[in-house]
Motif scaffolding. Structure first.
Motif, PDB file in Angstrom:
ATOM      1  N   VAL A 177       0.820  -1.212   0.000  1.00 25.56           N
ATOM      2  CA  VAL A 177       0.000   0.000   0.000  1.00 25.56           C
ATOM      3  C   VAL A 177       0.855   1.263   0.000  1.00 25.56           C
ATOM      4  N   ASN A 178       1.949   1.280   0.776  1.00 19.04           N
ATOM      5  CA  ASN A 178       2.765   2.483   0.890  1.00 19.04           C
ATOM      6  C   ASN A 178       3.955   2.494  -0.055  1.00 19.04           C
ATOM      7  N   ASP A 179       4.002   1.580  -1.005  1.00 21.27           N
ATOM      8  CA  ASP A 179       5.078   1.598  -1.985  1.00 21.27           C
ATOM      9  C   ASP A 179       4.895   2.780  -2.931  1.00 21.27           C
ATOM     10  N   TYR A 180       6.022   3.325  -3.390  1.00 20.79           N
ATOM     11  CA  TYR A 180       6.019   4.411  -4.359  1.00 20.79           C
ATOM     12  C   TYR A 180       6.831   4.005  -5.583  1.00 20.79           C
ATOM     13  N   VAL A 181       6.544   4.651  -6.679  1.00 26.48           N
ATOM     14  CA  VAL A 181       7.368   4.505  -7.872  1.00 26.48           C
ATOM     15  C   VAL A 181       8.275   5.728  -7.975  1.00 26.48           C
ATOM     16  N   GLU A 182       9.564   5.476  -8.105  1.00 23.70           N
ATOM     17  CA  GLU A 182      10.538   6.540  -8.339  1.00 23.70           C
ATOM     18  C   GLU A 182      10.759   6.652  -9.836  1.00 23.70           C
ATOM     19  N   VAL A 183      10.420   7.784 -10.387  1.00 22.14           N
ATOM     20  CA  VAL A 183      10.571   8.030 -11.824  1.00 22.14           C
ATOM     21  C   VAL A 183      11.739   8.977 -12.040  1.00 22.14           C
TER      22      VAL A 183
END
Length: 293
Positions: free
Chosen positions: A14-20
């Protein structure tokens, strides 16, 4: 445009993010600022510019590759963008931010903003502790620092304040420190809201009334003397009638999150409602617009 994709684990927490990562050629502050503004409208929350481009972060469940490609394609100038992305696990983000991105900042020799892990902090009249996690608003971005400077210059002692889109809560915290009588802070993102709760505790400003939700919550808030919204142009123009409904006669409004060339767009929505232009400050093309009711 050149795009290089990395494999992404389809099963994100749920708290994962994508680093772009966007490597920009040629690269300058104008290009990275425009990219950040466009990505913010696509749901991105945090941005770290450098001399080669921009790193941006978005909740994993909101990430769409095509949307990022469209942002790069819509950049209104001749630019090559090399794009890559990867997952950043939520439990690892705080350490990553602390080590690499968030550094202490001093505003007008009056206010120092730092995280709980910082040492050798400059002494200032107002000392604000912010552990930002993924929430926007550490004072480093031009829009946040512009509003902070306005709050430091204004007499807000005894005022009722609304901080719309509070993020880390930094503007609410300074408002309390500057003597505001009542502060209502509204945040639509639950993760940012929880971050603001923690930051209020760090600064002993639990008197701030934090609300989780959107502009519809403003219907229960009245007699506001100072309304702050550091969001973006489209949200502000859509919600400004709700902002206005909270104000007491003679109240002021501080609006930020947009460029200087967007001021006429904001005024086109504000002036028919009885809000009058008072002044604006500018930093790197970003502005803080002051209106009077």
């Amino acid at each position: 445009m050149c795009f290089v994709a990395l494999n992404i684990n389809a099963y994100c927490l749920v708290n994962d993010y994508v680093e772009v990562r966007l490597d920009v050629t040629p690269c300058d502050e104008t290009r990275t600022d425009i990219l950040a503004a466009l990505l913010a409208q696509a749901g991105f929350e945090s941005f770290v510019p450098d001399d080669k481009g921009l790193t941006a972060y978005i909740k994993a469940e909101l990430f769409e590759q095509d949307a990022v490609r469209e942002v790069a394609d819509d950049l209104p100038m001749e630019t090559d963008v090399k794009l890559s992305w990867s997952i950043v696990e939520g439990r690892d983000w705080n350490k990553e931010w602390e080590r690499n991105y968030f550094k202490p900042i001093v505003i007008d020799d009056l206010c120092v903003i730092h995280s709980s892990f910082h040492r050798d902090i400059p002494q200032c009249r107002y000392d604000i502790v912010i552990d930002p996690r993924m929430a926007f608003g550490t004072g480093h971005h031009a829009t946040t620092s512009l509003v902070l400077r306005q709050l430091l210059a204004m007499d807000i002692n005894g005022l009722n304040v609304v901080d719309m889109g509070t993020g880390t809560g930094i503007l609410s915290i300074l408002s309390v420190m500057r003597g505001a009588r009542r502060v209502d802070a509204i945040e639509i993102d639950e993760f940012a809201y929880n971050n603001a709760v923690d930051n209020m505790r760090f600064n002993s400003t639990e008197s701030v009334r934090l609300h989780l939700g959107d502009a519809s919550l403003l219907s229960d808030i009245k007699d506001v003397d100072l309304f702050i919204a550091n969001i973006n142009r489209n949200i502000i123009t859509a919600d400004i009638p709700s902002y206005l409904a909270t104000l007491t006669p003679g109240a002021r409004m501080l609006l930020s999150g947009f460029y200087e060339e967007d001021i006429p767009v904001i005024l086109a929505s504000a002036e028919p409602l009885g809000l009058k232009y008072e002044s604006h400050t500018e930093l790197d093309r970003w502005v803080c617009l002051a209106l009077r009711y």
